[in-house]
Motif scaffolding. Structure first.
Motif, short mmCIF file in Angstrom:
data_model
loop_
_atom_site.label_atom_id
_atom_site.label_comp_id
_atom_site.label_asym_id
_atom_site.label_seq_id
_atom_site.Cartn_x
_atom_site.Cartn_y
_atom_site.Cartn_z
N TYR A 231 -0.81 10.39 14.20
CA TYR A 231 -1.72 9.31 13.82
C TYR A 231 -2.29 8.62 15.05
CZ TYR A 231 -3.19 4.75 11.94
OH TYR A 231 -3.90 3.61 11.64
N HIS A 232 -1.42 8.29 16.00
CA HIS A 232 -1.88 7.64 17.23
C HIS A 232 -2.77 8.58 18.05
CE1 HIS A 232 0.06 3.81 16.87
NE2 HIS A 232 1.28 4.33 16.81
N LYS B 49 0.82 -1.22 0.00
CA LYS B 49 0.00 0.00 0.00
C LYS B 49 0.85 1.27 0.00
CE LYS B 49 -3.93 -2.12 2.44
NZ LYS B 49 -4.96 -1.84 1.42
N SER B 50 2.17 1.10 -0.09
CA SER B 50 3.12 2.22 -0.12
C SER B 50 2.99 3.11 1.12
CB SER B 50 2.91 3.07 -1.39
OG SER B 50 3.13 2.30 -2.54
N LEU C 270 -2.65 -6.25 15.06
CA LEU C 270 -2.07 -4.91 15.15
C LEU C 270 -3.01 -3.96 15.88
CD1 LEU C 270 0.06 -2.79 14.45
CD2 LEU C 270 -1.02 -2.55 12.20
N ALA C 271 -4.29 -3.99 15.54
CA ALA C 271 -5.24 -3.07 16.17
C ALA C 271 -5.43 -3.39 17.65
CB ALA C 271 -6.59 -3.14 15.45
N THR C 272 -5.27 -4.65 18.03
CA THR C 272 -5.37 -5.03 19.44
C THR C 272 -4.16 -4.50 20.21
OG1 THR C 272 -6.62 -7.03 18.86
CG2 THR C 272 -5.65 -6.95 21.06
N MET D 253 3.68 0.63 9.26
CA MET D 253 2.62 -0.39 9.26
C MET D 253 1.43 0.01 10.13
SD MET D 253 3.94 -3.50 11.73
CE MET D 253 5.42 -3.82 10.81
N ASN D 254 1.64 0.86 11.14
CA ASN D 254 0.53 1.27 11.99
C ASN D 254 -0.59 1.93 11.19
OD1 ASN D 254 1.04 0.96 15.09
ND2 ASN D 254 3.02 1.52 14.23
N LEU D 255 -0.23 2.53 10.05
CA LEU D 255 -1.21 3.22 9.22
C LEU D 255 -2.21 2.26 8.59
CD1 LEU D 255 1.27 5.66 7.43
CD2 LEU D 255 -0.24 6.19 9.35
N LEU D 256 -1.93 0.96 8.64
CA LEU D 256 -2.85 -0.04 8.09
C LEU D 256 -4.20 -0.05 8.81
CD1 LEU D 256 -0.32 -2.99 7.66
CD2 LEU D 256 -1.57 -1.87 5.78
#
Length: 544
Positions: A521-522, A367-368, A419-421, A372-375
């Motif tokens: 982002y966080h 996804k460029s 990741l979301a957990t 990875m947190n941006l997923l």
């Protein structure tokens, strides 16, 4: 420092008993582990056996000292989960539920049967509740004792002794019926106030219907209370002979397992990191996570336990927050996903997490994305699947997931869920920090972290990124065992005092620094986290 001086640390966790041989510098030289048996007779019931636990304690201690001259073992310390041990008047195990299996004589900390009893106690509005954030938790001992009295009322007269599990262990080792101030103030509503008042609060016990615990000089719950690490007795002849140690080997007053982790980490040193212990928040991460903060002055924080005087560090006030499910939650969300079931048959836990990590890297690359947190931009997990311990202090809270799709790629979906957990657990830490700061704590300069989940580097990094603080991860991986060994060192009087033992045995730490580029982002996701629990409360109001 003498090379022929060793201490033994014994840690009874939720699933296993561990022991370690520790030197005067806090180095763990040898460990041994034995798994524990747990019964789940009903939903939210968790029971164990004190006989099973003690037998395994003896085994692991013998394993770690097998090649050591007993003259060199100078002290022993015990820590354990804050579970309720019940014995009859002859000091024999007695059943704690309708199963009537006397082997099942421990109500575990995670047992949630005493919901109604916790509500009843909280409705009393007694002044002493201010020391537990305004509400007693159903994971504490008074609700569980009240449950026993109300639900096993015919057996109630047969109950002779109630112990917090750490105190049960020191009693088995020494024969001393003393109790630890740590266990009592943290889990038993024992009063140790800023005005110097200390003791069982008679009006509280009367008001909640447990005044009979005061009979016979509090024989059932203890009248002699000692500080963690204070000498509580020496090994009895029988126990010493079984272990192959010297009779009278000093045993330190016990501590709760999470607090042992805090004790083992609090003196840790990392480059360019403030060494002031009140500037550090300790995270002890296992089945659940405990967040420990200490201060020179007592600070009352709504929804967070404490302040507790000298419950972890002598002469300091402790506030204790936490998440009822963290490691347990990660295991649950993975094992209950269809892809997780398949992957679990291929990989052990560590390998599985590495596999999911590699998937996330691949997905971010496809996804460029720069991180990875941006997923998880549209994927959010609210992590209170087992209720909220802090700072909401609401055991009825439930987990929430937003962003599910019909995706044929199950492995990608479980990677996002994982990741979301991790992120949701980190936002829970931030929520706790916000509550501490709002109540009057000075801003923290770093986090200290130990426990099983910390083997997952992604968990550690996300915690750092979310709160924007460096994390100190001790080089000595077994902080909990070091903490319990420090108790034995204090009892032996090898060091001048507890502070001296902490500083000498704390060791060095790796410093993990936050990625500041992902902070905004966080921050946005944290605002979603706050909205999710607020919305859940609204849903409850609608359905009421």
């Amino acid at each position: 420092m003498c090379k022929d001086v060793f201490f033994i640390g014994v840690d009874v966790g939720s699933t296993s008993v561990r022991a370690a041989l520790v030197d005067v510098n806090g180095h763990v030289l040898k460990t041994s582990v034995k798994e524990l048996q747990t019964w789940k007779p009903k939903v939210d019931y968790y029971e164990q056996s004190s006989k099973n636990i003690w037998e395994n304690c003896l085994i692991v201690i013998k394993n770690v000292i097998s090649s050591v001259n007993p003259n060199f073992i100078k002290g022993i310390g015990f820590d354990a989960t804050c579970s309720l041990v019940v014995l009859d008047k002859n000091c024999n195990p007695i059943a704690v539920s309708e199963s009537n299996n006397d082997e099942q004589n421990i109500i575990m900390w995670m047992d949630h049967r005493a919901h109604a009893e916790a509500d009843l106690i909280n409705k009393s509005g007694h002044e002493i509740l201010k020391y537990v954030g305004g509400k007693v938790s159903l994971e504490m001992e008074m609700p569980k004792l009240l449950w026993l009295k109300r639900n096993l009322f015919l057996k109630w007269p047969e109950f002779g002794y109630f112990f917090d599990l750490p105190d049960f262990l020191t009693w088995k080792a020494t024969g001393s019926l003393s109790r630890s101030l740590c266990s009592l103030v943290c889990k038993w509503n024992y009063e140790c106030a800023e005005n110097g008042k200390q003791g069982w609060n008679t009006s509280f016990l009367k008001e909640i219907g447990l005044e009979d615990l005061l009979d016979n000089d509090m024989q059932k719950i203890g009248s002699k209370v000692l500080m963690p690490g204070e000498y509580c007795g020496g090994l009895t002849d029988d126990v010493a002979q079984t272990l192959g140690l010297l009779p009278g080997t000093p045993v330190g007053t016990s501590i709760i397992d999470a607090h042992a982790g805090g004790l083992g980490m609090i003196g840790t040193q990392g480059e360019d990191i403030d060494k002031k212990i009140s500037s550090r928040l300790s995270l002890i991460c296992g089945t659940s996570t405990c967040h420990m903060a200490v201060n020179a002055k007592p600070i009352i924080v709504q929804g967070i336990w404490g302040p507790y005087y000298s419950a972890m560090v002598a002469n300091m006030w402790l506030n204790e927050a936490g998440q009822s499910a963290s490691g347990m939650l990660l295991d649950y969300v993975i094992s209950n996903h269809p892809a997780g079931i398949v992957l679990s048959s291929k990989y052990n836990t560590g390998e599985l997490r590495k596999h999911l990590y590699s998937l996330l890297i691949k997905m971010a690359h496809e996804k460029s994305l720069t991180d990875m947190n941006l997923l998880t931009k549209d994927f959010h997990v609210y992590p209170d699947f087992h209720g909220n311990r802090s700072p909401l202090a609401d055991p009825t809270m439930k987990g929430m997931i937003v962003g599910l799709t019909i995706d044929s790629s199950e492995e990608k979906e479980i990677a996002l869920l994982y990741l979301a957990t991790l992120q949701g657990l980190s936002y829970g830490t931030r929520h706790i920090i916000d509550a501490l700061l709002l109540a009057g704590y000075e801003p923290f300069k770093s986090l200290l972290i130990c426990g099983g989940i910390t083997k997952d580097p992604l968990y550690v990094q996300i915690q750092s990124d979310v709160v924007g603080l460096p994390i100190l991860k001790p080089n000595e991986k077994e902080s909990v065992l070091v903490g319990s060994a420090i108790l034995g060192a204090c009892a032996s009087q090898y060091f001048n005092n507890t502070t001296d033992a902490i500083q000498n045995m704390g060791g060095k730490a790796q410093v993990i620094k936050p990625n500041t580029e992902i902070k905004l982002y966080h921050d946005k996701k944290y605002n979603v986290f706050l909205r999710m629990f607020q919305d859940q409360i609204k849903y409850k109001a609608v359905m009421r």
